[in-house]
Design a protein around this motif. Structure first.
Motif, mmCIF file in Angstrom:
data_model
loop_
_atom_site.group_PDB
_atom_site.id
_atom_site.type_symbol
_atom_site.label_atom_id
_atom_site.label_comp_id
_atom_site.label_asym_id
_atom_site.label_seq_id
_atom_site.Cartn_x
_atom_site.Cartn_y
_atom_site.Cartn_z
ATOM 1 N N LEU A 71 26.607 11.614 26.609
ATOM 2 C CA LEU A 71 25.762 12.348 27.554
ATOM 3 C C LEU A 71 26.593 13.073 28.605
ATOM 4 O O LEU A 71 26.285 14.204 28.989
ATOM 5 C CB LEU A 71 24.772 11.400 28.230
ATOM 6 C CG LEU A 71 23.625 10.928 27.364
ATOM 7 C CD1 LEU A 71 22.799 9.885 28.098
ATOM 8 C CD2 LEU A 71 22.763 12.096 26.938
ATOM 9 N N TYR A 72 27.661 12.424 29.077
ATOM 10 C CA TYR A 72 28.537 13.051 30.065
ATOM 11 C C TYR A 72 29.181 14.314 29.483
ATOM 12 O O TYR A 72 29.216 15.357 30.137
ATOM 13 C CB TYR A 72 29.611 12.062 30.509
ATOM 14 C CG TYR A 72 30.596 12.650 31.487
ATOM 15 C CD1 TYR A 72 30.272 12.759 32.825
ATOM 16 C CD2 TYR A 72 31.843 13.098 31.081
ATOM 17 C CE1 TYR A 72 31.160 13.297 33.733
ATOM 18 C CE2 TYR A 72 32.736 13.632 31.968
ATOM 19 C CZ TYR A 72 32.391 13.733 33.300
ATOM 20 O OH TYR A 72 33.269 14.279 34.187
ATOM 21 N N ALA A 73 29.677 14.210 28.259
ATOM 22 C CA ALA A 73 30.297 15.379 27.616
ATOM 23 C C ALA A 73 29.281 16.504 27.439
ATOM 24 O O ALA A 73 29.597 17.677 27.681
ATOM 25 C CB ALA A 73 30.887 14.979 26.266
ATOM 26 N N LEU A 74 28.059 16.160 27.056
ATOM 27 C CA LEU A 74 27.011 17.164 26.892
ATOM 28 C C LEU A 74 26.662 17.827 28.227
ATOM 29 O O LEU A 74 26.552 19.056 28.302
ATOM 30 C CB LEU A 74 25.766 16.517 26.280
ATOM 31 C CG LEU A 74 24.577 17.432 26.038
ATOM 32 C CD1 LEU A 74 24.925 18.447 24.954
ATOM 33 C CD2 LEU A 74 23.368 16.616 25.645
ATOM 34 N N ILE A 75 26.522 17.031 29.264
ATOM 35 C CA ILE A 75 26.200 17.587 30.581
ATOM 36 C C ILE A 75 27.322 18.488 31.082
ATOM 37 O O ILE A 75 27.066 19.577 31.621
ATOM 38 C CB ILE A 75 25.899 16.458 31.585
ATOM 39 C CG1 ILE A 75 24.560 15.816 31.245
ATOM 40 C CG2 ILE A 75 25.901 16.970 33.020
ATOM 41 C CD1 ILE A 75 24.261 14.558 32.030
ATOM 42 N N MET A 76 28.577 18.082 30.909
ATOM 43 C CA MET A 76 29.699 18.904 31.365
ATOM 44 C C MET A 76 29.769 20.211 30.578
ATOM 45 O O MET A 76 30.071 21.276 31.137
ATOM 46 C CB MET A 76 31.020 18.140 31.236
ATOM 47 C CG MET A 76 31.168 17.008 32.223
ATOM 48 S SD MET A 76 31.105 17.577 33.937
ATOM 49 C CE MET A 76 29.700 16.696 34.533
ATOM 50 N N LYS A 77 29.473 20.168 29.284
ATOM 51 C CA LYS A 77 29.487 21.386 28.476
ATOM 52 C C LYS A 77 28.393 22.341 28.930
ATOM 53 O O LYS A 77 28.628 23.543 29.091
ATOM 54 C CB LYS A 77 29.303 21.033 26.997
ATOM 55 C CG LYS A 77 29.443 22.207 26.080
ATOM 56 C CD LYS A 77 29.426 21.765 24.635
ATOM 57 C CE LYS A 77 29.678 22.965 23.740
ATOM 58 N NZ LYS A 77 29.803 22.574 22.343
ATOM 59 N N ILE A 78 27.199 21.810 29.146
ATOM 60 C CA ILE A 78 26.095 22.646 29.634
ATOM 61 C C ILE A 78 26.420 23.211 31.009
ATOM 62 O O ILE A 78 26.139 24.374 31.296
ATOM 63 C CB ILE A 78 24.783 21.831 29.655
ATOM 64 C CG1 ILE A 78 24.332 21.537 28.228
ATOM 65 C CG2 ILE A 78 23.694 22.566 30.421
ATOM 66 C CD1 ILE A 78 23.191 20.553 28.138
ATOM 67 N N TRP A 79 27.042 22.400 31.857
ATOM 68 C CA TRP A 79 27.419 22.837 33.203
ATOM 69 C C TRP A 79 28.397 24.006 33.131
ATOM 70 O O TRP A 79 28.264 24.993 33.838
ATOM 71 C CB TRP A 79 28.034 21.665 33.945
ATOM 72 C CG TRP A 79 28.298 21.860 35.410
ATOM 73 C CD1 TRP A 79 28.272 23.008 36.124
ATOM 74 C CD2 TRP A 79 28.624 20.850 36.332
ATOM 75 N NE1 TRP A 79 28.575 22.774 37.428
ATOM 76 C CE2 TRP A 79 28.793 21.451 37.584
ATOM 77 C CE3 TRP A 79 28.816 19.477 36.229
ATOM 78 C CZ2 TRP A 79 29.136 20.735 38.722
ATOM 79 C CZ3 TRP A 79 29.147 18.768 37.371
ATOM 80 C CH2 TRP A 79 29.297 19.387 38.597
#
Length: 88
Positions: A71-79
């Protein structure tokens, strides 16, 4: 100073995601059925682990950590995508 604030923000996001995954990611009913307990005991015997509850806690912590990292990797990518698109 801005770098420190960003790192602390990212650390806070990760720990929040980990806490939420510990709280809400379950692979079992509460409480475990006798059949599930027996399967857990058999798995711990096959792995040579004497304390099957510790094996269970370790496995659940690993699953929660994997969920939090994903989830952290997904959020950082979206960010990053969002910041790149808003800068254009």
């Amino acid at each position: 100073m801005v770098t420190l604030a960003r790192r602390l923000c990212k650390l806070f996001i990760f720990f929040t995601l980990f806490f939420l995954s510990v709280r809400y990611v379950h692979t079992y009913p509460l409480p475990m059925t006798l059949e599930q307990q027996q399967i857990l005991i058999e798995i711990s015997d096959k792995l040579g682990v004497a304390d099957y509850e510790l094996l269970y806690i370790g496995a659940m912590t690993a699953i929660d950590l994997i969920v939090a990292v994903a989830l952290y990797a997904l959020i950082m990518k979206i960010w990053r995508i969002r910041r790149r698109n808003s800068a254009s």
